[in-house]
Design a protein around this motif. Structure first.
Motif: not given
Length: 471
Positions: A247-266
């Motif tokens: 569960e901790k890794r899942r949250r980290e994965i979601i956080s990392n994907i969100s971060h990696d997607l947010r930067s180029p989209v922004t």
């Protein structure tokens, strides 16, 4: 819903009742035979005594009434059985004192077996004779013989109720032990339920909490629990720890994907908004369109990596084994990565133990492994060199990629192959990575039933080594 205790106790009682019924039948027959045999023996002994007294009363074919009467009275005082004697015509000659309605001279009715007795045989009767007794009895009809001739019939009896009472006492003993066994079974099963069922209920309760997302719940393992239940609880807690970690890794994965997607989209959204608002002049469009193009490429690379990640978990990850020279793959990788290395003034070296090292593996996947490892080494090395080596040990080929980069801490080494994991020190250096490169490497090597390890010193560099089978 019936509990385990109620089910177990019900099964126990059913088995106990069936077993007791069968045992009761067996013991009843045994004791019935014992009591009847015992009574038969006693009745026969008494009948023989009475018969002997009667026959001893004969002297020179004359019967001594006085002797017989005196002897019978003495015997009657000490005898526990009821008796009477008749002549061959069934006329009463004498009777025990407890028979009040059978005076001497009274004729009794003929009975079943009379002819056999007159022939000198012993006859046993269960019931009554001429309604002499107030209840059914077990009666011995014994022929008294004088000069091999039947001269009288001795009737000795005992109430059947005495035999039945003895058998009933056996029943009472069986019922007592049955009740005792039921009580002991209740206590034992109750204890067993507390010992086994209560931990299961606790497991069920904790499992429900975990199913609702509370991954911090654990089973309290008590010292007095049995080894099997302790092992089960330990396994459950290990599973809970694993789920919490996932569960901790899942949250980290979601956080990392969100971060990696947010930067180029922004970035893309910001530049497009500025162009639409006129903040950016038209002569600068080309420059910012190039930036947007790079950002879309970054997004595309991230999405492709996620797709690759999904492929690792299905049959698409099957390996196509063939023989090839690993040295050729290493040289191809060096040529492919040389431009990237030259940009950062990093020297690519190779150290090959033999001119040819033929391995058996999936060449496409091993190319991907080499490219990812070398690309990763270039990203995190600012100066120095990268050495690629291949050597043979214990019939295995060991291929290594060693750099002089930032290195990894012990904690980072334990997680470096996790999906979408990025070491803290790499976040500022790797703006384009997805955190999937090493995870893909690990899965490809695992698909070959081989191993990959990392050795690293923080600030001095890292060395990744994987194995392959010799052809």
């Amino acid at each position: 819903m019936r509990t385990t205790f109620s089910k177990t106790f019900t099964y126990y009682i059913v088995i106990l009742l069936i077993s007791s019924f069968l045992l009761s039948l067996g013991f009843t027959e045994i004791f019935r035979g014992y009591f009847y045999d015992d009574q038969k023996s006693d009745l026969l002994n008494q009948a023989i005594k009475i018969s002997d007294i009667y026959t001893q009363g004969y002297s020179e074919n004359q019967f001594n009434d006085e002797y017989f009467s005196n002897e019978i009275k003495i015997l009657d005082k000490y005898m526990d059985y009821s008796f009477f004697i008749t002549d061959v015509n069934l006329n009463v000659i004498a009777e025990s004192k407890d028979i009040l309605n059978l005076p001497v001279g009274t004729a009794i009715n003929s009975f079943y077996g009379y002819k056999d007795v007159m022939e000198g045989n012993i006859e046993w009767i269960q019931g009554n004779i001429s309604e002499i007794y107030s209840q059914n009895r077990y009666i011995l009809c014994y022929p008294a013989l004088h000069n091999d001739e039947v001269v009288a019939i001795v009737f000795v009896s005992v109430p059947l109720s005495e035999l039945i009472n003895n058998i009933n006492r056996v029943y009472m003993i069986i019922v007592f032990f049955l009740i005792l066994a039921a009580i002991l079974g209740f206590v034992t099963i109750r204890w067993a339920s507390k010992e086994f069922v209560m931990p299961l209920r606790e497991l069920s309760t904790v499992a429900r909490h975990i199913s609702k997302g509370n991954f911090d719940e654990r089973i309290n393992i008590k010292e007095n629990r049995n080894a099997e239940m302790t092992e089960l609880c330990n396994s459950f807690n290990v599973m809970a720890e694993s789920l919490a970690s996932l569960e901790k890794r899942r949250r980290e994965i979601i956080s990392n994907i969100s971060h990696d997607l947010r930067s180029p989209v922004t970035s893309i959204r910001g530049f497009l908004q500025a162009m639409l608002d006129g903040t950016i002049s038209e002569d600068r469009y080309k420059h910012y369109m190039e930036i947007i193009y790079k950002e879309t490429g970054r997004l595309n690379k991230l999405l492709n990596s996620i797709l690759d990640l999904n492929k690792l978990d299905d049959s698409a990850n099957a390996v196509n084994m063939k023989n090839f020279d690993i040295n050729i793959v290493i040289n191809e990788t060096i040529r492919l990565m040389k431009v990237k290395a030259d940009v950062k003034n990093i020297e690519l070296k190779y150290n090959l133990e033999y001119e040819k090292i033929i391995v058996n593996a999936d060449i496409d996947k091993i190319r991907r492994v080499m490219n990812n490892l070398v690309d990763n080494a270039i990203k995190f090395t600012e100066k120095g060199s990268i050495i690629i080596a291949a050597e043979i040990k214990n019939n295995k080929v060991f291929v290594s990629v060693e750099d002089t980069g930032v290195g990894l801490s012990e904690k980072e080494q334990n997680r470096v192959f996790e999906r979408l994991y990025k070491a803290d020190s790499s976040r500022g250096m790797d703006n384009t990575g997805s955190g999937l490169g090493l995870a893909i490497v690990k899965e490809f090597i695992k698909a070959h039933n081989q191993s990959i390890d990392v050795e690293s010193i923080k600030g001095k560099g890292s060395k990744f080594t994987f194995t392959l089978d010799l052809a």
